[in-house]
Motif scaffolding. Structure first.
Motif, short mmCIF file in Angstrom:
data_model
loop_
_atom_site.label_atom_id
_atom_site.label_comp_id
_atom_site.label_asym_id
_atom_site.label_seq_id
_atom_site.Cartn_x
_atom_site.Cartn_y
_atom_site.Cartn_z
N GLY A 1 7.19 17.04 -12.82
CA GLY A 1 8.03 16.99 -14.58
C GLY A 1 8.49 18.71 -14.03
N THR A 2 9.51 18.99 -13.89
CA THR A 2 9.79 20.30 -13.85
C THR A 2 10.54 21.57 -15.90
N VAL A 3 10.75 22.92 -15.51
CA VAL A 3 11.01 23.21 -16.59
C VAL A 3 12.79 23.85 -16.57
N SER A 4 13.11 23.26 -14.88
CA SER A 4 14.55 23.81 -15.18
C SER A 4 15.37 22.73 -16.13
N LYS A 5 15.13 22.34 -16.18
CA LYS A 5 16.49 21.59 -17.80
C LYS A 5 15.44 22.39 -19.22
N SER A 6 14.33 22.07 -18.93
CA SER A 6 14.50 22.31 -20.59
C SER A 6 14.40 24.27 -20.59
N LEU A 7 13.48 25.09 -19.93
CA LEU A 7 14.57 26.17 -19.90
C LEU A 7 15.02 26.78 -19.02
N ALA A 8 14.77 26.83 -17.46
CA ALA A 8 15.77 27.49 -16.76
C ALA A 8 15.39 27.32 -14.86
N PRO A 9 16.49 26.72 -14.72
CA PRO A 9 16.05 26.51 -13.10
C PRO A 9 15.29 27.38 -12.45
N VAL A 10 15.81 28.75 -12.94
CA VAL A 10 15.21 30.44 -12.29
C VAL A 10 13.76 30.17 -12.13
N LEU A 11 13.28 29.71 -12.92
CA LEU A 11 11.84 29.65 -12.90
C LEU A 11 11.27 28.95 -12.10
N ARG A 12 11.65 27.97 -11.70
CA ARG A 12 11.12 27.70 -10.57
C ARG A 12 10.09 26.66 -10.63
N ILE A 13 9.82 26.41 -11.64
CA ILE A 13 9.15 25.56 -11.92
C ILE A 13 8.46 24.67 -12.24
N GLY B 1 2.58 27.17 -28.83
CA GLY B 1 3.32 26.38 -29.87
C GLY B 1 4.72 26.77 -29.81
N ARG B 2 5.32 27.66 -28.74
CA ARG B 2 6.87 27.54 -28.92
C ARG B 2 7.51 27.06 -28.44
N PHE B 3 6.08 26.74 -26.86
CA PHE B 3 7.53 25.67 -25.91
C PHE B 3 7.92 24.42 -26.39
N ASP B 4 6.84 23.80 -27.59
CA ASP B 4 7.20 22.39 -28.53
C ASP B 4 8.46 23.12 -29.84
N ARG B 5 8.31 24.42 -29.83
CA ARG B 5 9.24 24.75 -30.77
C ARG B 5 11.20 25.02 -30.32
N HIS B 6 10.74 25.17 -29.09
CA HIS B 6 11.94 25.50 -28.38
C HIS B 6 12.55 24.25 -28.11
N ASP C 1 1.14 -0.90 0.54
CA ASP C 1 -0.12 -0.17 -0.50
C ASP C 1 0.72 1.52 0.25
N ALA C 2 1.96 1.29 -0.65
CA ALA C 2 2.54 2.37 -1.55
C ALA C 2 2.88 3.17 -1.97
N VAL C 3 3.25 4.19 -2.24
CA VAL C 3 3.57 5.25 -3.50
C VAL C 3 4.67 5.40 -3.70
N ILE C 4 4.96 5.49 -5.37
CA ILE C 4 6.07 5.68 -6.26
C ILE C 4 6.09 7.42 -6.43
N ILE C 5 7.39 7.99 -6.45
CA ILE C 5 7.43 8.81 -6.92
C ILE C 5 8.21 8.87 -7.72
N GLU C 6 7.64 9.22 -9.25
CA GLU C 6 8.63 9.22 -10.09
C GLU C 6 9.26 10.07 -10.64
N ASP C 7 10.25 10.60 -10.79
CA ASP C 7 10.96 12.26 -11.02
C ASP C 7 11.99 12.04 -12.11
N ASP C 8 10.55 12.66 -13.17
CA ASP C 8 10.91 12.56 -14.87
C ASP C 8 10.58 14.05 -14.92
N TYR C 9 12.65 14.14 -15.09
CA TYR C 9 13.45 15.13 -15.03
C TYR C 9 13.81 15.93 -16.05
N ASP C 10 14.53 14.83 -17.25
CA ASP C 10 14.59 15.08 -18.13
C ASP C 10 14.00 14.54 -19.47
#
Length: 230
Positions: A64-76, A115-120, A30-39
């Protein structure tokens, strides 16, 4: 907590049978798995690896995070979780930091919707793929025979040094030549330096710098100096 799509620092993906075993383990306890899909956005040469959450959405919390795809400074980042956990997680998030800046989130949403994120992402995948190719080409030329793994995704590779190589000495010798290397021992709980391996990052290094760096330390990576003498 696991990184099944691209484990840091080994770079391996969790095999299908091990994914199923992990889901079974969570169900039995009865456990929970945390999946870090960081990149997940930066995978080269094949289709993206499926998320573990798709196998057991009632047992897996996916991060998930935009730290790798955009910038860590966004903190999102974001959390995709079982419905029963959504309320408690949102409340805890609110109590811990009073919320993420709204304007930043709205800007990211507009970027995605337009769609600009996909292009980026397509542009950056091409950039990182070129740096990855430069690393492999330089290693083939200056360190022939060196085994390299973990290159399916992300921004680093793992170099397996020859048997008997001293990881710490290789790192120190490379830094004496102004080339920064990082030993796998720093990532191990035991800090063991065997087997000797290196983590080679190429995410924020230009192609020319990658080539020049590898050329400067090729003999250290293959330990050719031992066979040819001082």
């Amino acid at each position: 907590m696991v990184t099944p799509a691209h484990q840091w620092p080994t770079g391996v993906a969790l095999a299908p049978e091990r994914r199923l075993a992990l889901i079974e383990w969570a169900a039995d306890r009865d456990a929970v798995i945390i999946e870090d899909d960081y990149d997940a956005e930066f995978r080269y040469g094949r289709e993206p690896v499926g998320a573990l959450q798709g196998l057991a959405p009632d047992r897996v919390v996916s991060l998930g995070t935009v730290s790798k795809s955009l910038a860590p400074v966004l903190r999102i980042g974001w959390v995709a979780c079982p419905p029963a956990l959504a309320g408690p997680l949102a409340e805890h998030k609110h109590r811990s930091d009073r919320g993420t800046p709204t304007l930043d989130q709205l800007a990211l949403a507009r970027l995605i919707e337009s769609g600009r994120f996909d292009r980026h992402l397509r542009r950056m995948r091409a950039t990182y793929r070129a740096r990855r190719a430069a690393l492999l080409t330089a290693l083939a030329e200056h360190a022939p025979g060196l085994r390299v793994t973990g290159l399916a995704a992300g921004f680093h590779a793992v170099a397996h040094l020859p048997a008997g190589a001293d990881e710490h000495r290789v790192v120190a010798a490379a830094r004496a030549r102004s080339v920064g290397l990082y030993g796998m021992s720093a990532c191990r709980a035991s800090r063991a330096a065997t087997p000797a391996r290196l983590v080679l990052g190429f995410g924020d290094v230009r192609e020319q710098s990658v080539v020049e760096g590898v050329a400067a330390i090729g003999d250290l990576l293959t330990d050719r100096r031992r066979s040819t003498g001082p």
